[in-house]
Design a protein around this motif. Structure first.
Motif, PDB file in Angstrom:
ATOM      1  N   ASP B 281      50.931  25.064  -6.630  1.00 46.04           N
ATOM      2  CA  ASP B 281      51.591  23.966  -5.902  1.00 46.04           C
ATOM      3  C   ASP B 281      50.568  22.948  -5.394  1.00 46.04           C
ATOM      4  N   GLU B 283      47.607  22.336  -6.644  1.00 47.20           N
ATOM      5  CA  GLU B 283      47.048  21.594  -7.783  1.00 47.20           C
ATOM      6  C   GLU B 283      48.038  20.523  -8.255  1.00 47.20           C
ATOM      7  N   VAL B 284      49.326  20.865  -8.257  1.00 47.56           N
ATOM      8  CA  VAL B 284      50.331  19.881  -8.667  1.00 47.56           C
ATOM      9  C   VAL B 284      50.415  18.757  -7.625  1.00 47.56           C
ATOM     10  N   LEU B 287      47.577  16.486  -8.369  1.00 53.97           N
ATOM     11  CA  LEU B 287      47.860  15.651  -9.541  1.00 53.97           C
ATOM     12  C   LEU B 287      48.888  14.567  -9.201  1.00 53.97           C
TER      13      LEU B 287
END
Lengths: 361, 400
Positions: B281, B283-284, B287
């Motif tokens: 989560d 890392e998303v 991004l």
């Protein structure tokens, strides 16, 4: 590295999206799908040729000198977003992504692989990997002659069968293809049996393993875009319906309890778009950490698609539970996609290994 | 703000101007305050501001050109984290609504960090429903006299000036009876008290206003138009969020991952699954922030900004909560309960227990997560609003 990923859409990608969306709206609306999914021929006649050959979507991953369009995973991802939105039964992810990427890995060393690649890239031939749809990129596919749950096998002209001594291209007429009843009626499954001695060997065991892994990695990475498109469509349909549907003398979409659920799905879709674009661009660049970016995208997007589809059914109330409403097509696709190319837990294990977050001993 | 001035300098010209400025004011031998004042006078403070007010009417994006030249030369900056409210909220509002005299008086010391600003908006009775605020401002000749109470005011104990919204017409519906002022924090009627929070420290203040006199010249916008003026302030608060690239594991998740790697004896299977969930989560979310940044750079701002704060709050809370559990016996301890007055807040600073408690505020401050979800639902998704019974009622008749 992810620091250099381009997470936006280019104008070319927007144009490709518009072409695919128009084609699907014209030829593969949900009533068309509902009429076909329980027949022996769920694929809409002529649709594959229009998408794969006329639009040229089958050859996006393949360089022009090998008979393709010389585009990349980014463009193929946009096609998959649209196919996910419309929950279209076409062998795109299987043939134009996973099998194509596998053949790309072998084309330089194997003339038969290069020949097959060119035939697949123009859409005239459909090839699928003869592995269960649930095979993760880092898994060893089963080597037995009979393989269950092979996606789009009923549409295949050629099966790419991993065997102990390498990868074989087996013409469909030399294989036994027994259709199975799938949870997701828009992605036909079959048990595929290819007897030893049939087909043409494309590669020895080591090259075959690397090529299949590369094919499955591209499949997993671009599946995230299909899941993104599906989730986005579910949210749009849910928002539209709850704005129109009145109960208690108000649009049900004005109730905070429902609004917050839809807003949460929107947040998930925003994240899914970043994750799916990252996976597509990492694959397109051949980034060294593409396997980690793909695992992150799968672990995230499969959950988002299921949640969006489940919320779509629930927030539609009774109509969402009926066969005539298309919500169930998306729900079944989302749930099956959660297992496709490995379940989320398997991708999390990959994250644990690649991001150095080891399990307890 | 409008687009760049027709004669606005381009990137090359700005680079040359900055180099010439650095030659005339060598950072190594120039006093910091003198350097910052001179930079403001040269129009290199915020290049998109008008000439004479610290800028050169240039496109906002070209500030990066100036900043890069200055950083390369080792020039001092104005410590933007210390004066964030002034730069991000007060300045754009002063620019949009202040008289020429007001702009000339306030913008330079604000930008140079010589005068700290705070924001007197929230009240004990007006949090999510800010437009219901009850602090009164009554006209008295050339002045306004203000009485009321504000809360959750950062930097009030350091501030020289405040932006203030107060009720000037209790008979009008709540959004239409508010006026926007610049308030002198040294007025004898201003009393600032620390507000101790669940972490033990006091980042924020309560501000009591008793007979505070504000000259009418320090009103921003028309009387009764303060809500609209405040939208400029709040809109710029959102624009100022988001900026730099964040590396993988750049936020709170980095602390948790480091502890996980360094302390194998603490690992359990259940914690491992939750760690991986949160790592993915985070890392998303990273991004997503990167994608938003790329959209802004490409001049395609999207509504995704609203997603960032919601996600950030939930993630910080879950990550720090997991970290306390992971630490076992050490998770039972807390660094320091003494009431300190931190000047800067570092969400990832101090120990896991502190992070756990401080992050509870992340879903409350700057708009609660519940209100932000309403905003997403109504403004992004276009869902209908709840029926309202407070829009056309005089403020004085609303339930309190």
């Amino acid at each position: 590295m992810t620091d250099r990923l381009d997470l936006l859409y280019s104008e070319t990608e927007d144009d490709l999206r518009a072409a695919v969306r128009a084609l699907l709206a014209d030829r593969a609306g949900h009533t068309v799908l509902l009429d076909r999914i329980e027949t022996d021929a769920p694929y809409v006649p002529g649709l594959w040729k229009s998408l794969a050959t006329d639009i040229g979507a089958a050859g996006l991953l393949v360089p022009e000198k090998l008979g393709g369009q010389g585009a990349s995973h980014r463009e193929a991802a946009v096609v998959l977003e649209e196919l996910g939105r419309a929950v279209t039964p076409v062998p795109y992810l299987t043939s134009a992504v996973a099998a194509t990427e596998t053949l790309l890995a072998l084309a330089a060393e194997s003339a038969p692989a290069a020949g097959l690649l060119a035939a697949v890239a123009d859409g005239g031939t459909v090839a699928v990997l003869a592995v269960p749809l649930s095979t993760a990129p880092d898994a060893d596919p089963p080597h037995g002659p009979a393989v269950p749950a092979v996606a789009d096998a009923p549409a295949a002209d050629v099966l790419l069968a991993p065997r102990a001594d390498g990868l074989y291209a087996v013409p469909a007429e030399e294989a036994a293809i027994e259709p199975q009843t799938p949870l997701d009626l828009t992605r036909p499954l079959a048990r595929v049996t290819t007897e030893p001695g049939t087909g043409t060997r494309l590669a020895g065991p080591e090259a075959a393993r690397a090529a299949v892994r590369r094919g499955l990695l591209a499949g997993a990475g671009l599946l995230a875009s299909e899941q993104l498109g599906l989730a986005e469509r579910c949210l749009e349909d849910t928002v539209r319906y709850t704005r129109e549907r009145h109960q208690f003398n108000r649009p049900v979409g004005s109730f905070q309890a429902l609004k917050h659920r839809m807003a949460q799905v929107w947040l998930d879709v925003v994240g899914a778009r970043a994750a799916a674009r990252a996976a597509a661009d990492a694959l397109a660049q051949g980034a060294p950490d593409a396997p980690l970016t793909v695992a992150v995208a799968q672990a995230y997007c499969s959950r988002v698609a299921v949640r969006a589809a489940e919320e779509c059914v629930q927030l539609h109330g009774g109509i969402g539970m009926t066969w005539e409403h298309p919500a169930h097509l998306a729900l079944k696709r989302a749930k099956a996609d959660q297992l496709a190319f490995g379940p989320a837990g398997r991708h999390q294990d990959t994250v644990a290994a690649l991001a150095d977050l080891p399990a307890p001993r | 703000m409008t687009g760049p001035h027709p004669t606005a300098p381009g990137a090359d010209e700005l680079r040359a101007l900055t180099r010439a400025f650095l030659d005339a004011h060598p950072p190594a031998t120039t006093d910091r305050t003198d350097f910052l004042r001179a930079r403001f006078d040269a129009g290199l403070a915020w290049v998109h501001y008008p000439a004479g007010l610290g800028g050169l009417d240039a496109p906002r994006a070209l500030q990066a050109v100036v900043d890069a030249e200055l950083a390369a030369a080792g020039a001092p900056d104005n410590d933007p984290r210390r004066i964030g409210i002034g730069l991000g909220m007060a300045a754009p509002t002063l620019l949009a609504y202040g008289s020429d005299e007001v702009k000339r008086r306030f913008l330079k010391p604000l930008w140079a960090g010589e005068e700290v600003w705070c924001q007197l908006f929230s009240e004990p009775g007006a949090g999510s429903d800010l437009a219901a605020l009850g602090t009164r401002a009554v006209r008295d000749g050339d002045h306004w006299v203000v009485d009321g109470q504000k809360v959750w005011t950062s930097s009030a104990h350091l501030a020289r000036w405040a932006i203030l919204i107060a009720r000037t017409d209790p008979d009008a519906p709540k959004h239409r009876g508010i006026t926007y002022f610049v308030c002198d924090m040294t007025d004898p009627g201003v009393e600032v008290r620390p507000l101790r929070q669940i972490t033990g420290e006091a980042e924020f203040n309560e501000v009591f206003l008793t007979g505070v006199r504000i000259p009418d010249a320090h009103r921003l916008g028309e009387a009764g138009d303060g809500w609209r003026v405040a939208q400029t302030t709040l809109m710029n608060e959102r624009v100022s969020i988001g900026g730099a690239r964040v590396p993988r594991e750049g936020g709170m998740i980095g602390k948790l991952a480091a502890t996980w790697r360094e302390r194998p004896e603490l690992r359990t299977h259940e914690l491992h699954r939750r760690l991986l969930d949160l790592w993915v989560d985070a890392e998303v979310a990273r991004l997503t922030g990167e994608r938003l940044r790329q959209q802004l750079v490409a001049g395609q701002p999207g509504p995704e900004g609203s997603a960032m704060k919601l996600g950030f709050a939930r993630l910080n809370q879950a990550i720090s909560g997991l970290e306390v559990e992971l630490l076992g016996d050490e998770g039972l301890l807390y660094g320091e309960w003494a009431m300190t007055r931190p000047e800067l807040v570092d969400f990832t600073g101090r120990d896991a227990g502190y992070r756990y408690l401080r992050s509870k505020g992340n879903s409350i401050e700057g708009g609660t997560s519940e209100v932000l979800l309403n905003i997403v639902a109504e403004r992004v998704l276009g869902l209908p609003s709840e029926p309202r019974n407070d829009k056309d009622v005089p403020w004085k008749d609303l339930a309190r």
